[in-house]
Design an enzyme around this catalytic site. Structure first.
Site, PDB file in Angstrom:
ATOM      1  N   CYS A 165      -0.239  11.085 -31.183  1.00  0.00           N
ATOM      2  CA  CYS A 165       0.790  10.143 -30.369  1.00  0.00           C
ATOM      3  C   CYS A 165       1.547   9.669 -31.254  1.00  0.00           C
ATOM      4  O   CYS A 165       2.284   8.929 -30.872  1.00  0.00           O
ATOM      5  CB  CYS A 165      -0.437   9.182 -30.065  1.00  0.00           C
ATOM      6  SG  CYS A 165      -1.792   9.574 -28.844  1.00  0.00           S
ATOM      7  N   HIS A 304       2.398  -0.090 -30.334  1.00  0.00           N
ATOM      8  CA  HIS A 304       1.571   1.303 -29.948  1.00  0.00           C
ATOM      9  C   HIS A 304       0.835   0.805 -28.935  1.00  0.00           C
ATOM     10  O   HIS A 304       0.787   1.662 -27.727  1.00  0.00           O
ATOM     11  CB  HIS A 304       0.906   1.716 -31.080  1.00  0.00           C
ATOM     12  CG  HIS A 304       0.033   3.138 -30.682  1.00  0.00           C
ATOM     13  ND1 HIS A 304       1.177   4.107 -30.366  1.00  0.00           N
ATOM     14  CD2 HIS A 304      -1.241   3.590 -30.769  1.00  0.00           C
ATOM     15  CE1 HIS A 304       0.085   5.156 -30.044  1.00  0.00           C
ATOM     16  NE2 HIS A 304      -1.031   4.935 -30.237  1.00  0.00           N
ATOM     17  N   GLU A 315      -4.039  -3.615 -33.749  1.00  0.00           N
ATOM     18  CA  GLU A 315      -2.805  -3.708 -33.921  1.00  0.00           C
ATOM     19  C   GLU A 315      -2.170  -5.068 -34.309  1.00  0.00           C
ATOM     20  O   GLU A 315      -1.351  -5.489 -34.991  1.00  0.00           O
ATOM     21  CB  GLU A 315      -2.000  -2.958 -32.575  1.00  0.00           C
ATOM     22  CG  GLU A 315      -0.575  -2.831 -32.988  1.00  0.00           C
ATOM     23  CD  GLU A 315       0.453  -1.944 -32.281  1.00  0.00           C
ATOM     24  OE1 GLU A 315      -0.323  -1.513 -31.073  1.00  0.00           O
ATOM     25  OE2 GLU A 315       1.438  -1.693 -32.234  1.00  0.00           O
ATOM     26  N   LYS A 336       3.717   0.751 -22.449  1.00  0.00           N
ATOM     27  CA  LYS A 336       3.115   1.602 -22.079  1.00  0.00           C
ATOM     28  C   LYS A 336       2.437   1.207 -20.676  1.00  0.00           C
ATOM     29  O   LYS A 336       1.947   2.028 -19.786  1.00  0.00           O
ATOM     30  CB  LYS A 336       1.819   2.231 -22.844  1.00  0.00           C
ATOM     31  CG  LYS A 336       2.240   3.019 -23.938  1.00  0.00           C
ATOM     32  CD  LYS A 336       1.165   3.402 -25.007  1.00  0.00           C
ATOM     33  CE  LYS A 336       1.552   4.605 -26.078  1.00  0.00           C
ATOM     34  NZ  LYS A 336       2.211   3.805 -27.175  1.00  0.00           N
ATOM     35  N   HIS A 341       1.067   6.532 -21.205  1.00  0.00           N
ATOM     36  CA  HIS A 341       1.075   6.966 -22.593  1.00  0.00           C
ATOM     37  C   HIS A 341       1.632   8.340 -22.816  1.00  0.00           C
ATOM     38  O   HIS A 341       0.916   9.447 -22.389  1.00  0.00           O
ATOM     39  CB  HIS A 341      -0.372   6.900 -23.290  1.00  0.00           C
ATOM     40  CG  HIS A 341      -0.240   7.155 -24.744  1.00  0.00           C
ATOM     41  ND1 HIS A 341       0.544   7.736 -25.485  1.00  0.00           N
ATOM     42  CD2 HIS A 341      -1.273   6.899 -25.806  1.00  0.00           C
ATOM     43  CE1 HIS A 341       0.469   7.727 -26.929  1.00  0.00           C
ATOM     44  NE2 HIS A 341      -0.863   7.383 -26.896  1.00  0.00           N
ATOM     45  N   PHE A 401      -4.530   9.493 -32.889  1.00  0.00           N
ATOM     46  CA  PHE A 401      -5.747  10.100 -33.354  1.00  0.00           C
ATOM     47  C   PHE A 401      -5.622  11.123 -34.459  1.00  0.00           C
ATOM     48  O   PHE A 401      -4.279  11.794 -34.589  1.00  0.00           O
ATOM     49  CB  PHE A 401      -6.312  10.885 -32.329  1.00  0.00           C
ATOM     50  CG  PHE A 401      -7.094  10.290 -31.133  1.00  0.00           C
ATOM     51  CD1 PHE A 401      -7.474   8.873 -31.448  1.00  0.00           C
ATOM     52  CD2 PHE A 401      -7.320  10.931 -29.988  1.00  0.00           C
ATOM     53  CE1 PHE A 401      -8.080   8.219 -30.415  1.00  0.00           C
ATOM     54  CE2 PHE A 401      -8.111   9.857 -29.142  1.00  0.00           C
ATOM     55  CZ  PHE A 401      -8.512   8.844 -29.087  1.00  0.00           C
TER      56      PHE A 401
END
Lengths: 419, 86
Positions: A165, A304, A315, A336, A341, A401
């Site tokens: 990502c 994010h 975060e 998002k 995403h 990830f």
């Protein structure tokens, strides 16, 4: 000024769930519109998660001839279109740029996954024993970058980054470095992902990070920073930024949207999929160090903000760790909530949205923030955009990830910045 | 995929379709003795033509088909492969 060669953004192009032009994207984002809908595609009845943010992108509409796109996977078609639009948006004459001083940098998380699945379908389901001749060229991860570089006859670096990502934040950061350190003067940098294919969606279902469908309004299924958030919504799309060395952009009289003053990449090593405060904070700190900027000057962070329980709380804490009390002064939103995403295209699309916010002096909202989560207690720009006097310094976070976190810092005007 | 054995005329007409519709080659260029090299198709384009023929007749061309020089050669080899499959 910390770095002698400075890097600026002079244009961008995109394919997204909120439109395929910069204007459409801006209109939708600042109006707080959602591009999230019910998935349209094969095997819908077998999906547990039917929520998706698909791009309205029919290649036949955007390419002159079928042969221009039939040898590309959807991931490459979208990337090539976004790049052509970026070149136009930057008013860059590709016949005049020095081709070996120009590079292509593309991030993608899952590459030509549609073509991989189509191939398996042909062999395993239909029982055929041969695949289309272009299968390898459609599946390979560097196919989108290759399509762009070939289209524009670019002979400088042609590089692909796959860090899940954060792929496109990394591609922009690495392109910025190559310009800064004198390898090249111009870069087409961004990312692309088209992972809304059956087996791929199933693999995301299996890891249990996808949002549950909002039963009252499916378009509200992604709820970052809200106490009732249930996960992320997969989106698809591509976006490209034109990056130039400052004097190169000035010499041709280009409009400059912002300078990239900082990039930090750091590995969140504790777990392959679970984020940590220290890991996320490290990327932000590295970007701040790279910029030489006083952290108190950051006014906005495009988070994010995936909408998963883990990410949003982590975060928030990472931002608090870096900014201290200033965390409560700056704004942090997750767009998002509207575009889903975009995986390998997330970082670049969100950077573009950040730059659009700078242009308008307007902070993009986090929509569907229905129930404030005490653990996510920053100004998340809930539900409606917020006007600001002058949005000069902003940050965009991308985590992933696998661990690769990447943070970019933008400054609107190209005058000297206060350290 | 047809069950009855394809004739050379049928193969020729299938090939004509592929060349004209998928490769945008004008029909007057498609005389049987025309060398393939004059058809303005690159090696990957020709791979696609071979793929379409293989798919249509459920046959497999040899890996190396450099001995195919003209359109007639392609028709003949296709026909031989169809026959040998029976």
């Amino acid at each position: 000024m910390k770095h002698q060669r400075r890097v600026v953004v002079t244009g961008f192009g995109l394919v997204s769930p909120l439109g395929n032009t910069v204007d459409e994207l801006a209109t939708n984002i600042f109006a707080g519109k959602s591009g999230i809908k019910q998935f349209v595609g094969p095997y819908l009845d077998k999906l547990n998660c039917k929520v998706a943010a698909q791009a309205d992108f029919d290649p036949g509409h955007y390419f002159e001839k079928k042969s221009d796109y039939s040898i590309l996977d959807r991931v490459g078609q979208m990337a090539l279109h976004a790049s052509k639009e970026a070149v136009k948006h930057a008013d860059l004459d590709m016949d005049k740029v020095v081709k070996d001083r120009t590079g292509v940098y593309v991030g993608t998380g899952m590459g030509g996954i549609h073509s991989v699945e189509d191939g398996y379908q042909t062999l395993f389901v239909e029982g055929e024993n041969r695949l289309k001749p272009y299968t390898v060229l459609m599946c390979m991860y560097n196919s989108p970058a290759a399509a762009i570089a070939t289209h524009f006859s670019i002979s400088g670096p042609n590089l692909t980054f796959s860090t899940a990502c954060s792929s496109s934040a990394v591609s922009i950061g690495q392109a910025m470095k190559d310009i800064r350190y004198g390898e090249i003067d111009v870069a087409l940098a961004g990312g692309t992902d088209a992972i809304l294919a059956y087996a791929s969606i199933k693999s995301w279902e299996a890891i249990r990070t996808l949002a549950e469908e909002d039963k009252e309004d499916i378009s509200k299924s992604c709820k970052p920073f809200s106490a009732n958030r249930t996960g992320l919504v997969i989106g698809e799309g591509a976006a490209t930024m034109i990056l130039e060395e400052l004097s190169h952009a000035q010499a041709r009289g280009a409009h400059i949207y912002a300078e990239i003053i900082g990039y930090g990449a750091a590995n969140d090593f504790k777990h392959i999929a679970v984020p940590s405060v220290e890991g996320q904070a490290a990327a932000m700190q590295k970007a701040l160090d790279d910029s030489g900027l006083n952290p108190q000057l950051i006014q906005y962070i495009n988070a994010h903000g995936t909408g998963t329980k883990f990410n949003d709380e982590t975060e928030t804490n990472a931002i608090k760790q870096i900014f201290g009390e200033h965390a409560y002064q700056l704004a942090v939103s997750s767009t998002k909530s509207m575009h889903g995403h975009l995986m390998g295209a997330a970082g670049v699309l969100e950077s573009i949205i950040t730059l659009l916010g700078m242009q308008r002096n307007e902070l993009p909202p986090t929509i569907n923030l229905e129930q404030p989560d005490p653990k996510c207690d920053l100004n998340n720009v809930p539900n409606q955009s917020q006007k600001i006097d002058n949005l000069e310094y902003a940050m965009s976070n991308s985590f992933a990830f696998g661990g690769t976190g990447a943070t970019l810092i933008f400054k609107k005007s190209v005058g000297k910045h206060t350290a | 995929m047809s069950n009855k054995i394809a004739t050379k005329d049928e193969i020729k007409s299938f090939l004509t379709d592929i060349f004209t519709k998928e490769k945008n080659i004008s029909i007057d260029k498609l005389s049987p003795d025309r060398p393939l090299k004059e058809l303005d198709i690159d090696s990957f384009g020709f791979l696609e033509v071979i793929f379409s023929i293989e798919h249509q007749y459920n046959i497999s061309f040899p890996k190396n088909y450099e001995h195919l020089v003209t359109i007639q050669d392609v028709i003949d080899v296709t026909h031989d492969l169809v026959l040998s499959k029976q």
